[in-house]
Design a protein around this motif. Structure first.
Motif, short mmCIF file in Angstrom:
data_model
loop_
_atom_site.label_atom_id
_atom_site.label_comp_id
_atom_site.label_asym_id
_atom_site.label_seq_id
_atom_site.Cartn_x
_atom_site.Cartn_y
_atom_site.Cartn_z
N VAL A 1 -3.87 2.05 -5.48
CA VAL A 1 -3.52 1.07 -4.44
C VAL A 1 -4.10 -0.28 -4.85
N THR B 1 0.84 -1.20 0.00
CA THR B 1 0.00 0.00 0.00
C THR B 1 0.87 1.25 0.00
N TRP C 1 -5.11 -3.15 -3.72
CA TRP C 1 -6.29 -3.85 -3.20
C TRP C 1 -7.57 -3.04 -3.36
N THR C 2 -7.47 -1.77 -3.79
CA THR C 2 -8.71 -1.06 -4.12
C THR C 2 -9.17 -1.43 -5.53
N MET D 1 -6.83 -8.57 0.14
CA MET D 1 -7.44 -8.31 1.45
C MET D 1 -8.24 -9.53 1.92
N VAL D 2 -8.93 -10.17 0.98
CA VAL D 2 -9.68 -11.38 1.34
C VAL D 2 -8.70 -12.46 1.84
N PRO E 1 -9.77 -6.59 -4.63
CA PRO E 1 -9.66 -6.80 -3.18
C PRO E 1 -9.21 -8.21 -2.79
#
Lengths: 190, 190, 190
Positions: free
Chosen positions: A57, A47, A59-60, A66-67, A63
Motif C-alpha cells: 500500500v 489503497t 502510503w505505508t 497521508m501528510v 507516508p
C-alpha cells in the motif's frame, strides 16, 4: 517515479483530500473528522487498488500522501468558514482528481502486468472509490451513483491512457491525453 | 478448475449481479450505477475472501466474472422496466447465489489450508458480503441483518461441504449436498 | 506473543465485540445480526490493519478472536434484555478497547518495520475502524466522526507507545503507559 509524475500525484491527493474536507465542513464535523474524511477520500481509492493488485500500500511505503491529506484537512478546517459557497470548489476539485487518478491507477495496474480491462477498472476504482468511501461513511447516497459522469470521466481517462500505451504511445503523452480528455468531459458538465 | 465448477461459478456471479442490478433499478440509478452495483454485488464477497486469504483476487487473474457482471447489468437495465413485480426475482436469485457462493468460498479457503471454522466463515463471507456492500452503498439497512436466513443458509451450505469433505466425501458430492441443503432451507422461507 | 499480551488482546476483542452486540441489541437484530456485528466490531479494525500491512490476517491463522466475538455476541444476546440502560456500558467498553487496540496496532506495525507516523495511523485504525464498520453497516453516522475523543485517545495511546519505544523504553512499559494515557483521557470525558 519521474519527479513530474510525483508532483501530479501529490496534487491529485490534495484535491481529493480537500473535496473530502469540504464534505466534513458541510457536515459540521470536528477537526478529527476533517482529517479522517480527508485521508479516506484522498488515499482510499489508491489503497483499495494496491490491496487488490497485492502491491505494498503506497502510503505505508512513503507516508507523504497521508501528510498531504492531513495538511489539506487543516487548511480547509481553518479557511472553509470564510468560503461562502463551497459546492463549486468541490466539483472542480473532484474533476481534476478523477482524471489524474484514473490515469495513475490504470498505469500502476499496467505496470503490474494486468490486462486492459482490469487496468481500466483499477483506474476507475482509484478515481472513484475514495469519494465512494467518503459518501458511505458520511451516510450520504454516493455521488458516483447519482452523477454517472464521474465514473464515465475516470473510465475515459483510464481507457485513453491504456489504449494509447497499448499502441506504443510514450507514457507521458498517453497520460496527458487521458487526463485532458477525462477532465474535458467533466468540465463540459459543470 | 473443473469446467462444470467454472460454469456453476459463472451462474452464481450472474445471479448475484442481477440481484444487484435489480436494486439499482429500484433506486432508479443510471446505467453506470447499474454496472457498479452489479459488480460490487457479484464479485464483492469473493474479492474480500481473496484479500483476506491473501490469494490473487480472482477477477484480476481472469476478468470473465467482471464481464459477466457488466453484461448482467446491461440486460437488467434494458429489461427491468418490463418486469412488473421485481421483488420475487431478487429473492430467488439471492437464494441460488447464496448456496453456491457459500460452498465455493469454503472450498477455496480449504484449498488454502484454512481450518474448518475459518473455511465456513469464508464461505459465509463470500456468499453474503456482496449483498452487504450493495446495501451499505445503496444506503439501506443490510438485508442480511434483517433476514437472518441468508447467513444461516450460507453457513449451512458451507458447513455441509466442509464437514462432508473432512470425512472424505469427494468434493463434487460434498458441494452438491451443501448447495442443495443451503438452497432448500432458503426455498422453504420464500 | 507473550501470554500476558495474548490475554490483553483477547480482553480487547471481547469488549469491542460486546460494544458491537449492544448496538445490535439497540437495533433489535436477531442472533445472526448480533454475531455479524460483534465480529465486524471486534476484529474489523485488526483485519484492515493486517491487510494494509500485508500480514496474514490474524484470525485466519488462529480463529480464537472470532470465537471470542461469537461467544460475546451470544452472552449479550441472552443478557442484554435485563440490562436497563445500556449506553454507559457501551462507552466504557469502547474506552478500554480503544486504548488497548491503539497500542497493539502500533506495535504490530512497528514490528513490520513501519515508520512512526504509519505505526500511529495503524494503531488508530485498529482501534477505531471496527466501530466505524459497525456504524456504517448499521446505517448510523459513525461515532468517531461525532466524538473526536475516540480517535484522539487511540492516537494518544499509539503515539505514547511508539514514542517511548523509539527512545528505548521496554515494550511492556511503553504499552502500559500508552494504554493508561489513552484510557485516562477517555475516562475524563465519560
Amino acid at each position: 517515479m519521474h519527479p513530474f509524475v510525483t508532483v501530479i500525484d501529490w496534487v491529485a491527493v490534495a484535491v481529493f483530500a480537500i473535496s473530502g474536507a469540504l464534505v466534513a465542513s458541510r457536515k459540521e464535523m470536528d477537526i478529527v473528522g476533517f482529517g479522517l474524511i480527508a485521508c479516506m477520500t484522498g488515499i482510499g481509492g489508491g489503497t483499495l487498488r494496491d490491496v487488490l493488485l497485492d502491491r505494498p500500500v503506497f502510503w505505508t511505503v512513503d507516508p507523504t500522501p497521508m501528510v498531504i491529506c492531513l495538511v489539506s484537512a487543516l487548511l480547509v478546517f481553518f479557511t472553509a468558514h470564510i468560503v461562502d459557497r463551497r459546492y463549486p470548489y468541490l466539483l472542480w476539485a473532484d474533476a481534476v482528481g478523477v482524471a489524474i487518478y484514473g490515469v495513475m491507477g490504470a498505469e500502476l495496474a499496467r505496470l503490474e502486468g494486468a490486462g486492459m480491462l482490469v487496468s481500466v477498472v483499477m483506474g476507475v476504482m482509484t478515481a472513484t472509490f475514495g469519494g465512494l468511501i467518503r459518501d458511505v461513511v458520511c451516510n450520504e447516497t454516493p455521488l458516483i451513483l447519482r452523477k454517472e459522469v464521474y465514473v464515465t470521466c475516470a473510465a475515459l481517462a483510464a481507457a485513453t491512457h491504456v489504449g494509447l500505451s497499448a499502441i506504443g504511445v510514450p507514457a507521458v503523452y498517453a497520460a496527458g491525453a487521458g487526463i485532458a480528455l477525462g477532465f474535458g468531459l467533466r468540465a463540459l458538465g459543470i
